[in-house]
Motif scaffolding. Structure first.
Motif, PDB file in Angstrom:
ATOM      1  N   ASP A 196      31.430  26.197  15.302  1.00 59.34           N
ATOM      2  CA  ASP A 196      30.503  25.785  16.360  1.00 59.34           C
ATOM      3  C   ASP A 196      30.032  26.994  17.162  1.00 59.34           C
ATOM      4  OD1 ASP A 196      30.851  23.113  15.661  1.00 59.34           O
ATOM      5  OD2 ASP A 196      32.528  22.851  17.064  1.00 59.34           O
ATOM      6  N   LEU A 197      30.957  27.899  17.450  1.00 58.10           N
ATOM      7  CA  LEU A 197      30.620  29.101  18.205  1.00 58.10           C
ATOM      8  C   LEU A 197      29.611  29.951  17.440  1.00 58.10           C
ATOM      9  CD1 LEU A 197      31.243  30.730  20.793  1.00 58.10           C
ATOM     10  CD2 LEU A 197      33.065  31.871  19.520  1.00 58.10           C
ATOM     11  N   ALA A 198      29.834  30.119  16.136  1.00 58.10           N
ATOM     12  CA  ALA A 198      28.894  30.878  15.312  1.00 58.10           C
ATOM     13  C   ALA A 198      27.524  30.209  15.297  1.00 58.10           C
ATOM     14  CB  ALA A 198      29.442  31.018  13.896  1.00 58.10           C
ATOM     15  N   GLU A 199      27.512  28.875  15.286  1.00 53.17           N
ATOM     16  CA  GLU A 199      26.245  28.137  15.264  1.00 53.17           C
ATOM     17  C   GLU A 199      25.414  28.400  16.512  1.00 53.17           C
ATOM     18  OE1 GLU A 199      24.975  23.640  16.279  1.00 53.17           O
ATOM     19  OE2 GLU A 199      26.606  23.816  14.820  1.00 53.17           O
ATOM     20  N   VAL A 200      26.047  28.346  17.694  1.00 49.35           N
ATOM     21  CA  VAL A 200      25.264  28.536  18.918  1.00 49.35           C
ATOM     22  C   VAL A 200      24.827  29.988  19.078  1.00 49.35           C
ATOM     23  CG1 VAL A 200      26.309  26.560  20.069  1.00 49.35           C
ATOM     24  CG2 VAL A 200      27.343  28.813  20.358  1.00 49.35           C
ATOM     25  N   HIS A 201      25.626  30.930  18.599  1.00 53.53           N
ATOM     26  CA  HIS A 201      25.201  32.333  18.623  1.00 53.53           C
ATOM     27  C   HIS A 201      23.971  32.523  17.728  1.00 53.53           C
ATOM     28  CE1 HIS A 201      28.050  34.496  21.094  1.00 53.53           C
ATOM     29  NE2 HIS A 201      29.072  33.870  20.521  1.00 53.53           N
ATOM     30  N   ARG A 202      23.997  31.893  16.556  1.00 53.05           N
ATOM     31  CA  ARG A 202      22.872  31.999  15.620  1.00 53.05           C
ATOM     32  C   ARG A 202      21.619  31.360  16.213  1.00 53.05           C
ATOM     33  NH1 ARG A 202      25.529  30.472  11.686  1.00 53.05           N
ATOM     34  NH2 ARG A 202      25.111  28.234  11.823  1.00 53.05           N
ATOM     35  N   ALA A 203      21.782  30.205  16.855  1.00 51.79           N
ATOM     36  CA  ALA A 203      20.638  29.534  17.466  1.00 51.79           C
ATOM     37  C   ALA A 203      20.038  30.386  18.584  1.00 51.79           C
ATOM     38  CB  ALA A 203      21.063  28.167  18.013  1.00 51.79           C
ATOM     39  N   ALA A 204      20.893  31.055  19.365  1.00 52.99           N
ATOM     40  CA  ALA A 204      20.395  31.905  20.448  1.00 52.99           C
ATOM     41  C   ALA A 204      19.615  33.093  19.890  1.00 52.99           C
ATOM     42  CB  ALA A 204      21.572  32.396  21.298  1.00 52.99           C
ATOM     43  N   ARG A 205      20.097  33.674  18.787  1.00 54.19           N
ATOM     44  CA  ARG A 205      19.377  34.804  18.172  1.00 54.19           C
ATOM     45  C   ARG A 205      18.030  34.347  17.628  1.00 54.19           C
ATOM     46  NH1 ARG A 205      24.507  35.931  15.939  1.00 54.19           N
ATOM     47  NH2 ARG A 205      23.825  35.037  13.950  1.00 54.19           N
ATOM     48  N   ASN A 206      18.026  33.204  16.940  1.00 53.73           N
ATOM     49  CA  ASN A 206      16.784  32.717  16.349  1.00 53.73           C
ATOM     50  C   ASN A 206      15.749  32.347  17.399  1.00 53.73           C
ATOM     51  OD1 ASN A 206      17.943  33.025  13.840  1.00 53.73           O
ATOM     52  ND2 ASN A 206      18.515  30.854  13.628  1.00 53.73           N
ATOM     53  N   ARG A 207      16.208  31.873  18.554  1.00 50.35           N
ATOM     54  CA  ARG A 207      15.278  31.476  19.612  1.00 50.35           C
ATOM     55  C   ARG A 207      14.530  32.673  20.178  1.00 50.35           C
ATOM     56  NH1 ARG A 207      18.745  29.214  22.501  1.00 50.35           N
ATOM     57  NH2 ARG A 207      18.933  30.750  24.174  1.00 50.35           N
ATOM     58  N   LYS A 208      15.142  33.863  20.079  1.00 50.79           N
ATOM     59  CA  LYS A 208      14.511  35.057  20.639  1.00 50.79           C
ATOM     60  C   LYS A 208      13.636  35.795  19.632  1.00 50.79           C
ATOM     61  CE  LYS A 208      18.069  35.945  24.118  1.00 50.79           C
ATOM     62  NZ  LYS A 208      19.018  36.931  24.676  1.00 50.79           N
ATOM     63  N   LEU A 209      13.589  35.312  18.366  1.00 48.49           N
ATOM     64  CA  LEU A 209      12.754  35.976  17.367  1.00 48.49           C
ATOM     65  C   LEU A 209      11.286  35.794  17.701  1.00 48.49           C
ATOM     66  CD1 LEU A 209      14.555  35.021  14.031  1.00 48.49           C
ATOM     67  CD2 LEU A 209      14.564  37.233  15.190  1.00 48.49           C
ATOM     68  N   PRO A 210      10.466  36.816  17.538  1.00 50.13           N
ATOM     69  CA  PRO A 210       9.019  36.682  17.802  1.00 50.13           C
ATOM     70  C   PRO A 210       8.376  35.787  16.761  1.00 50.13           C
ATOM     71  CG  PRO A 210       9.506  38.806  16.808  1.00 50.13           C
ATOM     72  CD  PRO A 210      10.827  38.166  17.121  1.00 50.13           C
TER      73      PRO A 210
END
Length: 268
Positions: free
Chosen positions: A252-266
């Protein structure tokens, strides 16, 4: 030759010798086979599998294979720093039990008279004459059953639980401390982009109380018991318990980290 005695509250002691096995759970007798004994665990909650585990006494080892849909915590004594080991048993996992006293805890596996849940504790006394090391995963299957009480994924309380247990889930738990209310708010905002009302410290405290009630059950909830120590100590206990019970996981922790990174992609 190994001898094993299994004990528990409101349960008659069962003694096993070499070549015998014990199948136990909410209603394990459907799976009985030659040389096996069936043990119905008392006061079992309805979400506990009919068959949770098999305890087998071999020629010089005693093994526990977890077959249930839920999880349990196995503790034993052996020659290691701190003098004890603690592992989470998951489906298809097999462990060799330590010589001496072992304890198996079905987290929130017991139904209380008031309708709540409490831990179901089983004592397993092993006489080997020597110390054995924990075993490795093995193959196996078990019946599917309904899940026990938990958190709603991606809810506010779920995100707070992730932030609260992050030191444990990330492996930084040598000397962990529970995060502050401000740190929890910032982590949730970073992961989710929206932090509900967690900028108010009281809202964080309220969420942690919800997590505590789920993790410990009504009878074991430290917030409901008289306490003279610091509330920080209770928060530490809730964080560790939530991680042990897998209310949230490293995945779950890895999932939210991945979602946060993807949200900041241009945008492409």
């Amino acid at each position: 030759m190994p001898k094993v005695v299994v004990r528990g509250t409101a349960m008659a002691a069962v003694e096993l010798n070499t070549g015998e096995s014990l199948l136990f759970g909410r209603a394990p007798h459907y799976a009985l086979k030659p040389g096996a004994i069936g043990l119905t665990l008392p006061e079992c909650a309805s979400h506990v599998s009919r068959l949770v585990a098999e305890l087998y006494v071999g020629a010089d080892t005693v093994s526990l294979t977890w077959l249930g849909a839920g999880e349990a915590q196995l503790s034993g004594l052996f020659d290691a720093p701190g003098g004890a080991r603690r592992v989470i048993m998951t489906r298809s996992m097999t462990a060799l039990l330590d010589d001496g006293e072992n304890q198996l805890v079905l987290l929130l596996g017991r139904q209380t008279p008031t309708g709540g849940f409490a831990d179901l504790v089983i004592g397993i006394e092993v006489d080997l004459g020597r110390t054995v090391q924990p075993g490795a995963p093995d193959a196996g299957t078990g019946p599917v059953t309904t899940a026990g009480p938990g958190l709603v994924r991606h809810s506010k309380d779920w995100f707070v639980a992730l932030a609260l247990t992050e030191p444990w889930l990330a492996g930084a738990d040598d000397y962990p401390r529970p995060p502050s209310n401000r740190e929890i708010f910032e982590r949730v905002q970073h992961w989710h982009g929206y932090a509900w009302n967690l900028h108010q410290p009281q809202r964080v405290d309220d969420a942690i109380r919800v997590i505590s009630a789920i993790a410990f059950g009504a009878r074991g909830d430290p917030y409901l018991a008289p306490h003279g120590g610091r509330l920080q100590n209770i928060r530490f206990a809730v964080a560790r318990r939530a991680a042990e019970m897998r209310l949230v996981t490293a995945a779950d922790l890895a999932e939210v980290h991945r979602a946060a990174r993807n949200r900041k992609l241009p945008p492409p």
